[in-house]
Enzyme design. Structure first.
Site, PDB file in Angstrom:
ATOM      1  N   GLU A 124      -4.980  -4.839  10.579  1.00  0.00           N
ATOM      2  CA  GLU A 124      -3.948  -3.822  10.784  1.00  0.00           C
ATOM      3  C   GLU A 124      -4.210  -3.107  12.109  1.00  0.00           C
ATOM      4  O   GLU A 124      -5.033  -2.187  12.156  1.00  0.00           O
ATOM      5  CB  GLU A 124      -3.974  -2.801   9.645  1.00  0.00           C
ATOM      6  CG  GLU A 124      -3.737  -3.402   8.278  1.00  0.00           C
ATOM      7  CD  GLU A 124      -3.216  -2.355   7.294  1.00  0.00           C
ATOM      8  OE1 GLU A 124      -2.141  -2.594   6.724  1.00  0.00           O
ATOM      9  OE2 GLU A 124      -3.851  -1.309   7.122  1.00  0.00           O
ATOM     10  N   LYS A 162       0.109   4.245  -0.275  1.00  0.00           N
ATOM     11  CA  LYS A 162      -0.523   5.441   0.305  1.00  0.00           C
ATOM     12  C   LYS A 162      -0.278   6.638  -0.626  1.00  0.00           C
ATOM     13  O   LYS A 162      -0.269   6.453  -1.845  1.00  0.00           O
ATOM     14  CB  LYS A 162      -0.017   5.664   1.733  1.00  0.00           C
ATOM     15  CG  LYS A 162      -0.157   4.368   2.570  1.00  0.00           C
ATOM     16  CD  LYS A 162       0.056   4.535   4.029  1.00  0.00           C
ATOM     17  CE  LYS A 162      -0.122   3.181   4.728  1.00  0.00           C
ATOM     18  NZ  LYS A 162      -0.025   3.248   6.168  1.00  0.00           N
ATOM     19  N   HIS A 166      -9.395   1.206   4.985  1.00  0.00           N
ATOM     20  CA  HIS A 166      -8.109   1.369   5.686  1.00  0.00           C
ATOM     21  C   HIS A 166      -8.324   2.302   6.878  1.00  0.00           C
ATOM     22  O   HIS A 166      -9.114   3.253   6.796  1.00  0.00           O
ATOM     23  CB  HIS A 166      -7.061   1.936   4.726  1.00  0.00           C
ATOM     24  CG  HIS A 166      -5.682   1.881   5.299  1.00  0.00           C
ATOM     25  ND1 HIS A 166      -5.239   2.799   6.227  1.00  0.00           N
ATOM     26  CD2 HIS A 166      -4.670   1.006   5.113  1.00  0.00           C
ATOM     27  CE1 HIS A 166      -4.003   2.481   6.577  1.00  0.00           C
ATOM     28  NE2 HIS A 166      -3.631   1.402   5.915  1.00  0.00           N
ATOM     29  N   ASN A 169       0.874  -1.180   0.000  1.00  0.00           N
ATOM     30  CA  ASN A 169       0.000   0.000   0.000  1.00  0.00           C
ATOM     31  C   ASN A 169       0.905   1.222   0.000  1.00  0.00           C
ATOM     32  O   ASN A 169       1.495   1.556   1.025  1.00  0.00           O
ATOM     33  CB  ASN A 169      -0.897  -0.029   1.248  1.00  0.00           C
ATOM     34  CG  ASN A 169      -1.738   1.231   1.381  1.00  0.00           C
ATOM     35  OD1 ASN A 169      -1.763   2.065   0.475  1.00  0.00           O
ATOM     36  ND2 ASN A 169      -2.401   1.373   2.520  1.00  0.00           N
ATOM     37  N   GLU A 204      -6.676   4.678   7.943  1.00  0.00           N
ATOM     38  CA  GLU A 204      -6.445   6.100   7.635  1.00  0.00           C
ATOM     39  C   GLU A 204      -7.675   6.716   6.982  1.00  0.00           C
ATOM     40  O   GLU A 204      -7.988   7.891   7.211  1.00  0.00           O
ATOM     41  CB  GLU A 204      -5.186   6.241   6.753  1.00  0.00           C
ATOM     42  CG  GLU A 204      -3.922   6.025   7.588  1.00  0.00           C
ATOM     43  CD  GLU A 204      -2.726   5.454   6.840  1.00  0.00           C
ATOM     44  OE1 GLU A 204      -2.729   5.435   5.592  1.00  0.00           O
ATOM     45  OE2 GLU A 204      -1.783   5.008   7.515  1.00  0.00           O
ATOM     46  N   GLY A 227       2.884   2.412  10.733  1.00  0.00           N
ATOM     47  CA  GLY A 227       3.841   3.506  10.576  1.00  0.00           C
ATOM     48  C   GLY A 227       4.556   3.877  11.859  1.00  0.00           C
ATOM     49  O   GLY A 227       5.180   4.938  11.941  1.00  0.00           O
ATOM     50  N   SER A 241       3.818  -2.043  10.222  1.00  0.00           N
ATOM     51  CA  SER A 241       5.269  -2.084  10.401  1.00  0.00           C
ATOM     52  C   SER A 241       5.886  -3.429  10.040  1.00  0.00           C
ATOM     53  O   SER A 241       6.848  -3.858  10.670  1.00  0.00           O
ATOM     54  CB  SER A 241       5.652  -1.669  11.832  1.00  0.00           C
ATOM     55  OG  SER A 241       5.234  -0.334  12.080  1.00  0.00           O
TER      56      SER A 241
HETATM   57  P1  13P Z   1       3.317   0.457   7.556  1.00  0.00           P
HETATM   58  O1  13P Z   1       3.824  -0.837   6.965  1.00  0.00           O
HETATM   59  O2  13P Z   1       4.038   1.658   7.036  1.00  0.00           O
HETATM   60  O3  13P Z   1       3.221   0.388   9.030  1.00  0.00           O
HETATM   61  O4  13P Z   1       1.812   0.633   7.009  1.00  0.00           O
HETATM   62  C1  13P Z   1       0.926  -0.424   7.141  1.00  0.00           C
HETATM   63  C2  13P Z   1      -0.312  -0.083   6.403  1.00  0.00           C
HETATM   64  O5  13P Z   1      -1.044   0.813   6.797  1.00  0.00           O
HETATM   65  C3  13P Z   1      -0.600  -0.832   5.161  1.00  0.00           C
HETATM   66  O6  13P Z   1      -1.880  -0.597   4.712  1.00  0.00           O
END
Ligand code: 13P
Length: 251
Positions: free
Chosen positions: A168, A13, A98, A11, A100, A174, A213
């Site tokens: 997640e 983003k 997601h 992803n 976010e 992150g 992560s």
């Molecule tokens: P990270 O791997 O940067 O923690 O992000 C995970 C994520 O949100 C994947 O959708």
């Protein structure tokens, strides 16, 4: 025992210019070559790079997906993208719900549910994301939160063909913090059971990805867990070597 083919999904983003995004896709296409691998590889770049990514991936088994879609087929929705548009470009997957988007765009379980149905109608595989916040984990209600998200975000008729679930934990995204193998396995097994209870035995074939992560140094341990069928990777998917190394960990 039922075999689930691992899915390693990136992803991106809101990252990637035409120059570095296409270089990253190209690097993955080269690594995949014409060989059959023991996993499916997917990247979900921002909308602006999807067309280029699909074109570059045509000679390989690399899958391309979107990071969101609207609930409607088309219409007066400024700034939005429909599932049909993703499908039309050659995308096979779309990430939905997601954390976010749930947080930054107030996406509810009901909205995610509706997007999932639209994605299916357009022939896409929906990757439905769920996960608890840090305070929800601290107060011991992780499984209640996950149960509700699974029940309300995934429509009836989910199958191993049209749906992937991504667990997640929000506190691991992150942050560099990862769920321990025990924490991840507990939630993944719970999700598997919830899916089977609701949809029947075939739902044991629905792939459940871990995200938060994930990186080369922890991927082997996480991907070896009984109910972890792959990863949804953010930061580490922006580096071809790291992303490829993670994919190799499940081989
Ligand atoms: P990270 O791997 O940067 O923690 O992000 C995970 C994520 O949100 C994947 O959708």
């Amino acid at each position: 025992m039922l075999q689930r083919r691992p899915l390693i999904a990136g992803n991106w983003k809101m990252n990637g210019t035409l120059l570095d995004g296409t270089a990253l896709v190209q690097a993955l296409v080269e690594r995949l070559g014409g060989d059959t691998h023991g996993f499916d590889l997917l990247v979900c770049p921002p909308f602006t790079l999807l067309h280029a990514a699909v074109q570059l991936s045509l000679s390989s088994s690399l899958n391309i997906g979107g990071q969101d879609c609207h609930t409607a087929e088309k219409g007066a929705y400024t700034g939005d993208i429909s599932a049909g548009m993703l499908s039309d470009l050659g995308c096979r997957y779309v990430i939905l719900g997601h954390s976010e988007r749930r947080a930054d765009h107030s996406e509810s379980d009901a909205l995610v549910n509706s997007k999932t149905r639209t994605a299916w109608d357009a022939g896409l595989v929906a990757i439905v994301c769920v996960g608890e916040t840090e305070s929800e984990r601290d107060t011991g209600c992780t499984l209640d939160v996950i149960a509700k998200q699974i029940a309300d975000s995934i429509p009836g008729d989910a199958t191993e063909v049209n749906t992937v679930v991504a667990y997640e934990p929000v506190w691991a995204i992150g942050t560099g913090r990862t769920a321990t193998p025990e924490e991840a396995q507990e939630v993944h097994a719970f999700i598997r059971k919830s899916l089977v209870d609701r949809f029947g035995e075939h739902a044991a074939g629905i792939r459940i990805l871990y995200g938060g992560s994930m990186k080369p140094s922890n991927a082997t341990e996480l991907l070896a867990l009984a109910d972890v069928d792959g990863g949804l990777i953010g930061g580490a998917s922006l580096n071809a070597d790291d992303f490829w190394e993670i994919a190799q960990s499940c081989a």
